[in-house]
Design a protein around this motif. Structure first.
Motif, PDB file in Angstrom:
ATOM      1  N   PHE A 121      -4.329  14.413  -4.235  1.00 44.82           N
ATOM      2  CA  PHE A 121      -2.936  14.600  -4.655  1.00 44.82           C
ATOM      3  C   PHE A 121      -2.174  13.295  -4.468  1.00 44.82           C
ATOM      4  N   TYR A 122      -1.090  13.180  -5.220  1.00 51.55           N
ATOM      5  CA  TYR A 122      -0.245  11.989  -5.220  1.00 51.55           C
ATOM      6  C   TYR A 122       1.186  12.457  -5.227  1.00 51.55           C
ATOM      7  N   LEU A 123       1.905  12.215  -4.155  1.00 51.12           N
ATOM      8  CA  LEU A 123       3.315  12.606  -4.058  1.00 51.12           C
ATOM      9  C   LEU A 123       4.144  11.356  -3.810  1.00 51.12           C
ATOM     10  N   ILE A 176      10.515  14.996  -5.358  1.00 45.20           N
ATOM     11  CA  ILE A 176       9.138  15.474  -5.478  1.00 45.20           C
ATOM     12  C   ILE A 176       9.024  16.947  -5.088  1.00 45.20           C
ATOM     13  N   GLY A 177       9.760  17.371  -4.097  1.00 39.78           N
ATOM     14  CA  GLY A 177       9.634  18.749  -3.640  1.00 39.78           C
ATOM     15  C   GLY A 177       8.414  18.905  -2.757  1.00 39.78           C
ATOM     16  N   VAL A 201       6.974  12.750   1.344  1.00 37.64           N
ATOM     17  CA  VAL A 201       6.549  11.698   0.423  1.00 37.64           C
ATOM     18  C   VAL A 201       5.475  10.876   1.127  1.00 37.64           C
ATOM     19  N   ASN A 202       4.369  10.659   0.463  1.00 36.66           N
ATOM     20  CA  ASN A 202       3.214  10.021   1.095  1.00 36.66           C
ATOM     21  C   ASN A 202       2.999   8.586   0.658  1.00 36.66           C
ATOM     22  N   GLY A 203       4.002   7.964   0.072  1.00 44.02           N
ATOM     23  CA  GLY A 203       3.810   6.596  -0.385  1.00 44.02           C
ATOM     24  C   GLY A 203       3.028   6.543  -1.685  1.00 44.02           C
ATOM     25  N   ARG A 204       2.720   5.367  -2.104  1.00 48.53           N
ATOM     26  CA  ARG A 204       2.034   5.194  -3.377  1.00 48.53           C
ATOM     27  C   ARG A 204       0.523   5.194  -3.192  1.00 48.53           C
ATOM     28  N   ASN A 205       0.027   6.265  -2.622  1.00 51.90           N
ATOM     29  CA  ASN A 205      -1.403   6.387  -2.377  1.00 51.90           C
ATOM     30  C   ASN A 205      -1.888   7.773  -2.778  1.00 51.90           C
TER      31      ASN A 205
END
Length: 69
Positions: free
Chosen positions: A14-16, A21-22, A45-49
């Motif tokens: 997954f990418y958040l 984003i929710g 939010v998990n950053g751009r990973n």
């Protein structure tokens, strides 16, 4: 990796990232019943990973089930 006592395992990426984003919720519908709480949830939010995870579902046999996100 799923827990040993779980009979089914869903592994996914997954990418958040971004505004508004929710959350991402994973439910399993079993015998037509949707539980009130998700089996797995993330709302940060998990950053751009891209991240990976596994969700175990603890019911056995050849029973019908449906995973809902």
């Amino acid at each position: 990796m799923c827990i040993r006592d779980r009979s089914h395992c869903l592994t996914f990426y997954f990418y958040l990232y971004g505004d508004n984003i929710g959350s991402l919720n994973i439910y399993y519908l079993f015998n037509g019943i949707l539980p009130s709480q998700p089996s797995w949830k993330i709302s940060d939010v998990n950053g751009r990973n891209w991240r990976s995870t596994s969700v175990g579902f603890g019911f056995g046999g050849a029973q019908k089930f449906q995973v809902i996100n």
